[in-house]
Design an enzyme around this catalytic site. Structure first.
Site, PDB file in Angstrom:
ATOM      1  N   HIS A  85       2.745 -10.584   5.368  1.00 18.97           N
ATOM      2  CA  HIS A  85       2.726  -9.508   4.553  1.00 18.97           C
ATOM      3  C   HIS A  85       3.439  -8.304   5.080  1.00 18.97           C
ATOM      4  CE1 HIS A  85       1.585  -6.927   1.422  1.00 18.97           C
ATOM      5  NE2 HIS A  85       1.500  -5.694   2.339  1.00 18.97           N
ATOM      6  N   ASP A 164      -8.785  -4.934  -7.631  1.00 18.96           N
ATOM      7  CA  ASP A 164      -7.790  -4.330  -6.981  1.00 18.96           C
ATOM      8  C   ASP A 164      -6.911  -3.593  -7.907  1.00 18.96           C
ATOM      9  OD1 ASP A 164      -6.381  -3.422  -4.466  1.00 18.96           O
ATOM     10  OD2 ASP A 164      -4.676  -4.628  -5.285  1.00 18.96           O
ATOM     11  N   ARG A 171      -6.325   4.688  -7.925  1.00 19.64           N
ATOM     12  CA  ARG A 171      -6.005   5.462  -6.513  1.00 19.64           C
ATOM     13  C   ARG A 171      -4.674   6.375  -6.852  1.00 19.64           C
ATOM     14  NH1 ARG A 171      -5.409   1.121  -2.758  1.00 19.64           N
ATOM     15  NH2 ARG A 171      -4.606   2.550  -1.341  1.00 19.64           N
ATOM     16  N   SER A 186      -7.031  -3.262   0.055  1.00 24.92           N
ATOM     17  CA  SER A 186      -6.322  -3.782  -1.035  1.00 24.92           C
ATOM     18  C   SER A 186      -5.239  -4.680  -0.721  1.00 24.92           C
ATOM     19  CB  SER A 186      -5.571  -2.574  -1.498  1.00 24.92           C
ATOM     20  OG  SER A 186      -4.458  -2.732  -2.299  1.00 24.92           O
ATOM     21  N   LYS A 190      -5.871  -9.501  -1.325  1.00 22.54           N
ATOM     22  CA  LYS A 190      -5.285 -10.198  -1.839  1.00 22.54           C
ATOM     23  C   LYS A 190      -4.644 -11.383  -1.003  1.00 22.54           C
ATOM     24  CE  LYS A 190      -3.079  -6.536  -3.085  1.00 22.54           C
ATOM     25  NZ  LYS A 190      -2.354  -5.325  -3.560  1.00 22.54           N
TER      26      LYS A 190
HETATM   27  N1  URA Z   1       0.189  -2.091  -1.120  1.00 25.23           N
HETATM   28  C1  URA Z   1      -1.215  -2.640  -1.584  1.00 25.23           C
HETATM   29  O1  URA Z   1      -1.420  -3.712  -2.039  1.00 25.23           O
HETATM   30  N2  URA Z   1      -1.956  -1.738  -1.579  1.00 25.23           N
HETATM   31  C2  URA Z   1      -2.075  -0.561  -1.239  1.00 25.23           C
HETATM   32  O2  URA Z   1      -3.237   0.122  -1.108  1.00 25.23           O
HETATM   33  C3  URA Z   1      -1.019  -0.175  -0.497  1.00 25.23           C
HETATM   34  C4  URA Z   1       0.157  -0.796  -0.552  1.00 25.23           C
END
Ligand code: URA
Length: 427
Positions: A85, A164, A171, A186, A190
């Site tokens: 990621h 999320d 947010r 977050s 995932k």
């Molecule tokens: N990417 C995400 O998936 N979540 C965040 O909070 C910030 C960047």
């Protein structure tokens, strides 16, 4: 009747107390079910923004986000699973090269990705410039492709950590995006829900990154590495510089073309360097004793890329879309390139049409920027610095205004800065 009250949970966090596992589980479940109002969750997010979450609170918060949806089971595959990621950067096309490369080394890479928002591009937007390529796969198709080809890049299904999506949207409108526990839960919810056994995190820091401050980037990396390990995912982070764009090309189809160049053993050296550094960590995490450079150089990574695109319906031999409006931006004076500002280049590519402002906006396949110089290069007056690509002159005009000051020229000679900054492991 529940014995919990959202106000008690909010005030506890507001006053600096730790939330119990039961309180966290209750409030996230009640929020998903609509029993906690958006304004109450907004207040809790702001309290977390200021007072943080301790590691055990964060672990439970993340576990509850994962439990809000499905967790893919990839345990039946014959290869070990490992994913990457990136926190997002300008010209960051590494996934397109890395997934097939690591698959060519013998691992399975389940890259469940998103679309781009703002000045950093999204992997799916890039691959969608290939005619016929399909981003949406069922869980069975993902498993089958991982077994047959070894690499999948596709859209993360709605079923992965669905809370999320709700929390992120909230947010976004409540000024609570830039919180390390909220960002890390977050991202990691995932990635953990996607079912990978190991994970490398490319945490970008610098002008073109989401996080510009080194100490905060390091804290984010350490927090995500701990969360990964806490959920049984072997996780390592690599901090990397995002002051300058990665490679020469920024824009959807342009980045696919550049990725193919790297997969064929050529392309910009920084893209190759970062891809190989991340690939080496990934194979190490799953115990495969292969040097990924050999798989780039002998053509096997490119062959896996072709299979990966074909498996998702893409015409891998199609010619790339070409922009109808193009323009060169030239140096106003002779000098040495002191810096190429990744943020300005990213915003220019976005305004040229490569990115979107709202998640439902379309993106242009052909729009973007080709960077013709890097820090340390000597240029003469009138020498081209950038090539701008757009679908029409109005977009070209917007990109031109943004990129005007992206290159700083001086008289001092300067060296390229290191790209790989620090490796962060479990402490
Ligand atoms: N990417 C995400 O998936 N979540 C965040 O909070 C910030 C960047």
């Amino acid at each position: 009747m529940s014995t919990w009250s959202a106000v008690d949970v909010i005030t506890a966090k507001r006053d600096g107390f730790a939330l119990s596992d039961a309180a966290i589980t209750w409030i996230l479940t009640a929020y998903v079910n609509g029993d906690v109002a958006e304004e109450q969750m907004s207040a809790l997010l702001m309290a977390i923004f200021f007072n943080g979450l301790a590691s055990n609170e964060l672990r439970t918060w993340t576990a509850q986000m994962i439990a809000s949806g499905e967790r893919l089971d990839l345990s039946g595959l014959s290869r070990p699973t490992v994913d990457k990621h990136s926190t997002g950067g300008v010209g960051d096309k590494i996934s397109l090269i890395l997934a097939p490369l690591v698959a060519a080394c013998g691992a399975a890479v389940p890259q469940l990705s998103g679309r781009g928002l703002g000045h950093t591009g999204g992997t799916l937007d890039k691959l969608e410039t290939i005619p016929g390529w399909r981003a949406t796969l069922s869980n069975d198709e993902i498993r089958d492709q991982l077994e047959r080809v070894g690499a999948v890049i596709c859209a993360a299904g709605e079923g992965l950590a669905p809370v999320d999506r709700k929390l992120y949207a909230l947010r976004d409108v409540t000024g609570t995006v830039e919180s390390i526990p909220l960002i890390s839960s977050s991202i990691m919810s995932k990635k953990i829900a996607e079912g990978t056994g190991a994970l490398v995190l490319d945490v970008k820091v610098g002008r073109g990154a989401f996080i510009k401050d080194y100490a905060r980037a390091r804290e984010l990396a350490t927090t995500m590495v701990a969360l990964g390990h806490g959920h049984g995912v072997a996780t390592v982070a690599q901090l990397t510089s995002m002051d300058e764009p990665l490679g020469r090309c920024v824009g959807n189809a342009l980045e696919v073309t550049e990725s193919v160049e790297v997969l064929r053993g050529a392309g910009p050296s920084d893209v190759r360097e970062l891809t190989l550094a991340l690939a080496r960590i990934m194979v190490e995490l799953v115990g495969i004793d292969v040097d990924p450079a050999t798989k780039l150089d002998d053509g096997s990574a490119y062959e896996v890329y072709r299979q990966m695109i074909l498996a998702q319906g893409g015409d891998v031999d199609a010619t790339s879309p070409v922009a109808s409006s193009r323009e060169l931006v030239v140096a106003a004076r002779a000098g040495v390139v002191q810096s190429v500002d990744a943020l300005s280049v990213g915003i220019a590519a976005w305004r040229l049409g490569a990115g979107r402002a709202r998640k439902e906006d379309p993106v242009s396949a052909a729009a973007g920027v080709i960077c013709l110089v890097r820090r340390g290069d000597e240029v003469s007056a009138g020498q081209p610095l950038f090539e701008l690509h757009a679908d029409d002159d109005a977009h070209l005009e917007r990109g031109r205004a943004t990129i005007a000051d992206a290159v700083v020229l001086g008289d001092e000679s300067v060296n390229a800065r290191p790209l790989l900054l620090e490796r962060v492991e479990k402490t």
